[in-house]
Scaffold this motif. Structure first.
Motif, mmCIF file in Angstrom:
data_model
loop_
_atom_site.group_PDB
_atom_site.id
_atom_site.type_symbol
_atom_site.label_atom_id
_atom_site.label_comp_id
_atom_site.label_asym_id
_atom_site.label_seq_id
_atom_site.Cartn_x
_atom_site.Cartn_y
_atom_site.Cartn_z
ATOM 1 N N HIS A 228 56.759 23.768 32.707
ATOM 2 C CA HIS A 228 56.288 25.017 32.093
ATOM 3 C C HIS A 228 57.007 26.202 32.731
ATOM 4 O O HIS A 228 56.694 26.591 33.853
ATOM 5 N N GLN A 229 57.985 26.768 31.999
ATOM 6 C CA GLN A 229 58.762 27.889 32.506
ATOM 7 C C GLN A 229 58.585 29.149 31.673
ATOM 8 O O GLN A 229 58.928 30.242 32.126
ATOM 9 N N SER A 230 58.072 28.999 30.452
ATOM 10 C CA SER A 230 58.137 30.094 29.495
ATOM 11 C C SER A 230 57.032 29.991 28.461
ATOM 12 O O SER A 230 56.392 28.940 28.308
ATOM 13 N N LEU A 231 56.837 31.070 27.722
ATOM 14 C CA LEU A 231 55.954 31.025 26.557
ATOM 15 C C LEU A 231 56.544 30.149 25.467
ATOM 16 O O LEU A 231 55.825 29.620 24.619
ATOM 17 N N TRP A 232 57.840 29.948 25.515
ATOM 18 C CA TRP A 232 58.568 29.240 24.457
ATOM 19 C C TRP A 232 57.972 27.870 24.164
ATOM 20 O O TRP A 232 57.741 27.519 23.008
ATOM 21 N N SER B 121 63.791 26.367 29.460
ATOM 22 C CA SER B 121 63.478 27.526 28.618
ATOM 23 C C SER B 121 63.403 28.842 29.378
ATOM 24 O O SER B 121 63.684 29.912 28.830
ATOM 25 N N GLY B 122 63.022 28.784 30.659
ATOM 26 C CA GLY B 122 62.849 29.998 31.434
ATOM 27 C C GLY B 122 64.127 30.790 31.643
ATOM 28 O O GLY B 122 64.077 31.978 31.992
ATOM 29 N N LEU B 123 65.285 30.170 31.425
ATOM 30 C CA LEU B 123 66.552 30.880 31.560
ATOM 31 C C LEU B 123 66.806 31.811 30.383
ATOM 32 O O LEU B 123 67.538 32.800 30.504
ATOM 33 N N PHE B 124 66.219 31.493 29.234
ATOM 34 C CA PHE B 124 66.526 32.219 28.004
ATOM 35 C C PHE B 124 65.340 33.032 27.481
ATOM 36 O O PHE B 124 65.537 34.022 26.777
ATOM 37 N N TRP B 125 64.135 32.593 27.818
ATOM 38 C CA TRP B 125 62.921 33.361 27.517
ATOM 39 C C TRP B 125 62.163 33.467 28.841
ATOM 40 O O TRP B 125 61.198 32.741 29.087
ATOM 41 N N PRO B 126 62.592 34.359 29.728
ATOM 42 C CA PRO B 126 61.979 34.426 31.063
ATOM 43 C C PRO B 126 60.529 34.886 30.996
ATOM 44 O O PRO B 126 60.147 35.654 30.113
ATOM 45 N N ARG B 127 59.734 34.424 31.921
ATOM 46 C CA ARG B 127 58.360 34.900 32.009
ATOM 47 C C ARG B 127 58.361 36.362 32.459
ATOM 48 O O ARG B 127 59.241 36.808 33.184
#
Length: 248
Positions: free
Chosen positions: A78-82, A185-191
């Protein structure tokens, strides 16, 4: 400047689209649950389309053949809302395990209730665990797939892992296979950021872990497999971001 403009446009359309879908969803409360599930899937695919068209952000799902049919515990990084909406697009009848406070949001909470999402009151600890297990058992009996984020909250790429033991308890009590999921995902849609970077979110579905392991063994194996598969995805994503002119 282009990144900023694209991100602002996407965010405006993201929330506008969400509002429209929530209004469209109202009549489905008088219909079978599966109707609303399919509408949510359509909303999720709409978001992926908007990301691709506006932000040049694509997705690559790797290992889809590893997703078994029927009841399943899907344990995702879990890295992002994505991933809170994107995973819906590839699972047949998913049910998220989410924090209770989300059920209080008007319209959204009603939809979560109607689609059979599982709310957890984190403040009640052991009682919350028992309630979650009972609800999860009920949803799995319908042939659904449970989506759980073992870390409990979003963690930025490269942050030290912080897994919660609830996933191991659920696995041991229910007796379903557990599917580890790695992503970047956190690289492209960061929290905690409204910027949406161009590139490719990669999601890897690993080999399912069959039922029957003890809690500690499952817990250790799940962490090791997810983290080992996440590291190369993050490294690949960082190279992609740097090549596009967006280094860390």
């Amino acid at each position: 400047m282009a990144l900023l403009l694209r991100s602002v446009l996407f965010n405006l359309l993201f929330y506008l689209t969400l509002a429209v879908y929530l209004i469209v969803a109202l009549p489905t409360f008088a219909m079978p649950r599966r109707v609303l599930v399919e509408l949510v899937r359509l909303w999720a695919n709409t978001n992926l389309l908007l990301l691709r068209v506006i932000c040049n952000l694509r997705v690559e799902f790797i290992g889809l053949q590893n997703i078994p049919r029927g009841p399943l515990i899907c344990a995702s990084k879990h890295q992002s809302l994505w991933e809170t909406f994107a995973l819906i697009t590839v699972l047949d009848d998913p049910a998220y395990i989410l924090k209770r406070e989300l059920m209080w949001i008007p319209f959204f909470g009603w939809c979560a209730w109607k689609t059979g999402m599982i709310a957890v009151d984190r403040g009640k600890r052991s009682q919350a665990l028992a309630t979650m297990t009972e609800r999860a058992r009920r949803e799995l009996s319908r042939g659904r797939q449970l989506i759980i984020f073992p870390e409990g909250t979003r963690r930025p790429p490269g942050a030290p892992q912080s897994y919660k033991f609830g996933v191991a308890h659920l696995y041991a009590e229910i007796g379903a296979s557990c599917l580890p999921v790695a992503l970047n995902s956190g690289l492209f849609w960061p929290r905690r950021s409204f910027l949406r970077y161009p590139g490719t979110v990669r999601v890897r579905f690993l080999d399912p872990i069959p039922p029957g392991l003890d809690k500690q063994t499952l817990f250790a194996r799940l962490q090791e497999e997810i983290e080992s598969a996440t590291a190369p995805l993050v490294a690949q994503g960082k190279r992609e971001r740097a090549a596009a002119g967006y280094p860390d």
